[in-house]
Design an enzyme around this catalytic site. Structure first.
Site, PDB file in Angstrom:
ATOM      1  N   ASN A   1       1.016  -1.286  -0.008  1.00  0.00           N
ATOM      2  CA  ASN A   1       0.183  -0.065  -0.297  1.00  0.00           C
ATOM      3  C   ASN A   1       1.019   1.150   0.130  1.00  0.00           C
ATOM      4  O   ASN A   1       1.466   1.580   1.064  1.00  0.00           O
ATOM      5  CB  ASN A   1      -1.012  -0.088   1.244  1.00  0.00           C
ATOM      6  CG  ASN A   1      -1.645   1.276   1.574  1.00  0.00           C
ATOM      7  OD1 ASN A   1      -1.781   2.109   0.525  1.00  0.00           O
ATOM      8  ND2 ASN A   1      -2.110   1.325   2.702  1.00  0.00           N
ATOM      9  N   TRP A   2       1.229   1.936  -1.308  1.00  0.00           N
ATOM     10  CA  TRP A   2       1.971   3.014  -1.264  1.00  0.00           C
ATOM     11  C   TRP A   2       1.348   4.335  -0.774  1.00  0.00           C
ATOM     12  O   TRP A   2       2.153   5.256  -0.748  1.00  0.00           O
ATOM     13  CB  TRP A   2       2.344   2.837  -2.887  1.00  0.00           C
ATOM     14  CG  TRP A   2       3.051   1.824  -3.482  1.00  0.00           C
ATOM     15  CD1 TRP A   2       3.497   0.722  -2.705  1.00  0.00           C
ATOM     16  CD2 TRP A   2       3.372   1.644  -4.820  1.00  0.00           C
ATOM     17  NE1 TRP A   2       3.755  -0.223  -3.618  1.00  0.00           N
ATOM     18  CE2 TRP A   2       4.106   0.337  -4.715  1.00  0.00           C
ATOM     19  CE3 TRP A   2       3.353   2.317  -6.099  1.00  0.00           C
ATOM     20  CZ2 TRP A   2       4.172  -0.330  -6.085  1.00  0.00           C
ATOM     21  CZ3 TRP A   2       3.817   1.858  -7.064  1.00  0.00           C
ATOM     22  CH2 TRP A   2       4.284   0.633  -7.178  1.00  0.00           C
ATOM     23  N   LYS A   3       0.113   4.373  -0.612  1.00  0.00           N
ATOM     24  CA  LYS A   3      -0.210   5.571   0.161  1.00  0.00           C
ATOM     25  C   LYS A   3      -0.189   6.742  -0.721  1.00  0.00           C
ATOM     26  O   LYS A   3      -0.112   6.482  -2.144  1.00  0.00           O
ATOM     27  CB  LYS A   3       0.024   5.854   1.626  1.00  0.00           C
ATOM     28  CG  LYS A   3       0.130   4.393   2.636  1.00  0.00           C
ATOM     29  CD  LYS A   3       0.184   4.788   3.853  1.00  0.00           C
ATOM     30  CE  LYS A   3       0.404   3.497   4.788  1.00  0.00           C
ATOM     31  NZ  LYS A   3       0.101   3.681   6.058  1.00  0.00           N
TER      32      LYS A   3
ATOM     33  N   HIS B   1      -9.438   1.043   4.953  1.00  0.00           N
ATOM     34  CA  HIS B   1      -8.168   1.339   5.836  1.00  0.00           C
ATOM     35  C   HIS B   1      -8.038   2.279   6.899  1.00  0.00           C
ATOM     36  O   HIS B   1      -9.082   3.202   6.792  1.00  0.00           O
ATOM     37  CB  HIS B   1      -7.186   2.091   4.598  1.00  0.00           C
ATOM     38  CG  HIS B   1      -5.667   1.937   5.102  1.00  0.00           C
ATOM     39  ND1 HIS B   1      -5.373   3.034   5.896  1.00  0.00           N
ATOM     40  CD2 HIS B   1      -4.839   1.007   4.865  1.00  0.00           C
ATOM     41  CE1 HIS B   1      -3.969   2.614   6.152  1.00  0.00           C
ATOM     42  NE2 HIS B   1      -3.701   1.524   5.550  1.00  0.00           N
TER      43      HIS B   1
ATOM     44  N   GLU C   1      -6.677   4.850   7.700  1.00  0.00           N
ATOM     45  CA  GLU C   1      -6.575   6.261   7.270  1.00  0.00           C
ATOM     46  C   GLU C   1      -7.776   6.647   6.844  1.00  0.00           C
ATOM     47  O   GLU C   1      -8.322   7.935   7.192  1.00  0.00           O
ATOM     48  CB  GLU C   1      -5.276   6.581   6.465  1.00  0.00           C
ATOM     49  CG  GLU C   1      -4.197   6.493   7.121  1.00  0.00           C
ATOM     50  CD  GLU C   1      -2.945   5.501   6.465  1.00  0.00           C
ATOM     51  OE1 GLU C   1      -2.901   5.911   5.453  1.00  0.00           O
ATOM     52  OE2 GLU C   1      -2.020   5.136   7.501  1.00  0.00           O
TER      53      GLU C   1
ATOM     54  N   GLU D   1      -5.362  -5.066  10.899  1.00  0.00           N
ATOM     55  CA  GLU D   1      -4.184  -3.868  10.799  1.00  0.00           C
ATOM     56  C   GLU D   1      -4.543  -3.013  12.308  1.00  0.00           C
ATOM     57  O   GLU D   1      -5.124  -2.222  12.218  1.00  0.00           O
ATOM     58  CB  GLU D   1      -4.174  -2.854   9.902  1.00  0.00           C
ATOM     59  CG  GLU D   1      -3.982  -3.554   8.477  1.00  0.00           C
ATOM     60  CD  GLU D   1      -3.338  -2.529   7.319  1.00  0.00           C
ATOM     61  OE1 GLU D   1      -2.594  -2.721   7.031  1.00  0.00           O
ATOM     62  OE2 GLU D   1      -4.070  -1.568   7.337  1.00  0.00           O
TER      63      GLU D   1
ATOM     64  N   GLY E   1       2.483   2.244  10.692  1.00  0.00           N
ATOM     65  CA  GLY E   1       3.485   3.380  10.337  1.00  0.00           C
ATOM     66  C   GLY E   1       4.023   4.051  11.443  1.00  0.00           C
ATOM     67  O   GLY E   1       4.750   4.959  11.595  1.00  0.00           O
TER      68      GLY E   1
ATOM     69  N   SER F   1       3.400  -2.057  10.306  1.00  0.00           N
ATOM     70  CA  SER F   1       4.899  -2.087  10.443  1.00  0.00           C
ATOM     71  C   SER F   1       5.615  -3.614  10.128  1.00  0.00           C
ATOM     72  O   SER F   1       6.563  -3.732  10.618  1.00  0.00           O
ATOM     73  CB  SER F   1       5.257  -1.612  11.950  1.00  0.00           C
ATOM     74  OG  SER F   1       5.083  -0.245  11.938  1.00  0.00           O
TER      75      SER F   1
ATOM     76  N   GLY G   1       2.873  -1.169   4.377  1.00  0.00           N
ATOM     77  CA  GLY G   1       3.118   0.161   3.901  1.00  0.00           C
ATOM     78  C   GLY G   1       4.329   0.501   3.585  1.00  0.00           C
ATOM     79  O   GLY G   1       4.836   0.211   2.463  1.00  0.00           O
ATOM     80  N   GLY G   2       5.091   1.464   4.630  1.00  0.00           N
ATOM     81  CA  GLY G   2       6.457   1.949   4.388  1.00  0.00           C
ATOM     82  C   GLY G   2       7.400   0.889   3.831  1.00  0.00           C
ATOM     83  O   GLY G   2       8.066   1.402   2.965  1.00  0.00           O
TER      84      GLY G   2
HETATM   85  C1  PEP Z   1      -0.725   0.131   5.871  1.00  0.00           C
HETATM   86  O1  PEP Z   1      -0.623   1.343   5.482  1.00  0.00           O
HETATM   87  O2  PEP Z   1      -1.680  -0.688   5.552  1.00  0.00           O
HETATM   88  C2  PEP Z   1       0.510  -0.261   6.786  1.00  0.00           C
HETATM   89  C3  PEP Z   1       0.316  -1.482   7.424  1.00  0.00           C
HETATM   90  O3  PEP Z   1       1.497   0.634   7.015  1.00  0.00           O
HETATM   91  P1  PEP Z   1       3.028   0.404   7.578  1.00  0.00           P
HETATM   92  O4  PEP Z   1       3.399  -1.017   7.032  1.00  0.00           O
HETATM   93  O5  PEP Z   1       3.692   1.537   7.100  1.00  0.00           O
HETATM   94  O6  PEP Z   1       2.736   0.394   8.917  1.00  0.00           O
END
Ligand code: PEP
Length: 256
Positions: free
Chosen positions: A9-11, A95, A97, A167, A173, A213, A234-235
């Protein structure tokens, strides 16, 4: 047998050239590691470029969100039929966010899940508790509500095609990851819940990703858990080598 699914998930990150380079790298890894389904959810404006890079490769592509209506006066929104028209396979819905930054309620997310199926998109339905909810012992009731509303009105066939991403919001994040035991406990609860809502066969079929994470250092231990079927990343999906290492970690953990 549930095929592990690692999805980036590149956001709201990357430019066009970076998106294409990441997609090409993910596609190469997907070809090298056929035991794992590999996906990428770029920003909407780069979907077409990423889909072109993914063409003819095993990399699957998804949107990060969609609106519930198929078209109309909804400035700034993207419709499910548009994602399907481009060639997306998946769409991330609910999500954290979207839920907590943009205030999307359960009933809207539930409608989006149904709207996704109407155009042949498979939802990656995100569920998870805030830190205060975990501390208050409300984790199960929160994820039960997210799943129950998210799956409302789905046929068994549709339900089998939903990917759940558990999640915990406090792990997204933040660099703080749920331990493999903490994650497995919630994943097992979600599978029992699916058995109650549908049946044991459906519960065995649905893939439940972990997200929060996930990094090369923790991916293998998380994926080694019986009810963790992959990750929404994500990251660490923004660096080709980290993402590839997570995919390899999943293959090793789930492999023979
Ligand atoms: C996400 O955005 O779904 C996520 C899990 O981000 P991260 O891996 O950066 O915690």
């Amino acid at each position: 047998m549930r095929k592990p699914f690692i999805c980036g998930n590149w956001k709201m990150n990357t430019n066009r050239a970076e998106a294409v380079a990441l997609a090409e790298a993910a596609a190469a890894t997907a070809a090298d590691v056929p035991a794992v389904e590999v996906g990428a959810c770029p920003p909407a404006c780069y979907l077409e470029a990423v889909l072109a890079a993914a063409q003819g490769t095993p990399l699957v592509v998804g949107g990060q969100n969609m609106y519930v209506e198929p078209k109309g006066a909804f400035t700034g929104e993207i419709a499910g039929p548009m994602l399907a028209d481009l060639g997306c396979t998946y769409v991330i819905l609910g999500h954290s966010e979207r839920r907590h930054v943009f205030g999307e309620p359960d009933d809207l997310i539930s409608k989006k899940v149904k709207a996704a199926f109407e155009v042949g998109l498979k939802p990656i339905l995100c569920v998870g508790e805030l830190i205060d909810q975990r501390r208050a012992g409300e984790t199960e009731s929160v994820v039960r509500r997210h799943v129950t509303t998210g799956f409302e009105g789905l046929t068994t066939q549709q339900a089998a095609d939903v990917v759940i991403a558990y999640e915990p919001v406090w792990a997204i994040g933040t660099g703080e990851t749920a331990t493999p035991d903490q994650a497995q406990e919630v994943h097992a609860f979600l599978r029992r819940l699916l058995a109650d809502l549908y049946d044991a066969r459906l519960a065995r079929a649905v893939r439940i990703q972990y997200g929060g994470s996930v990094k090369p250092e923790n991916a293998r231990d998380l994926m080694a858990q019986a009810d963790i079927d992959g990750a929404l990343v994500g990251g660490a999906s923004l660096k080709a080598d980290s993402f590839a290492a997570i995919i390899s970690g999943a293959a090793q953990a789930k492999g023979p």
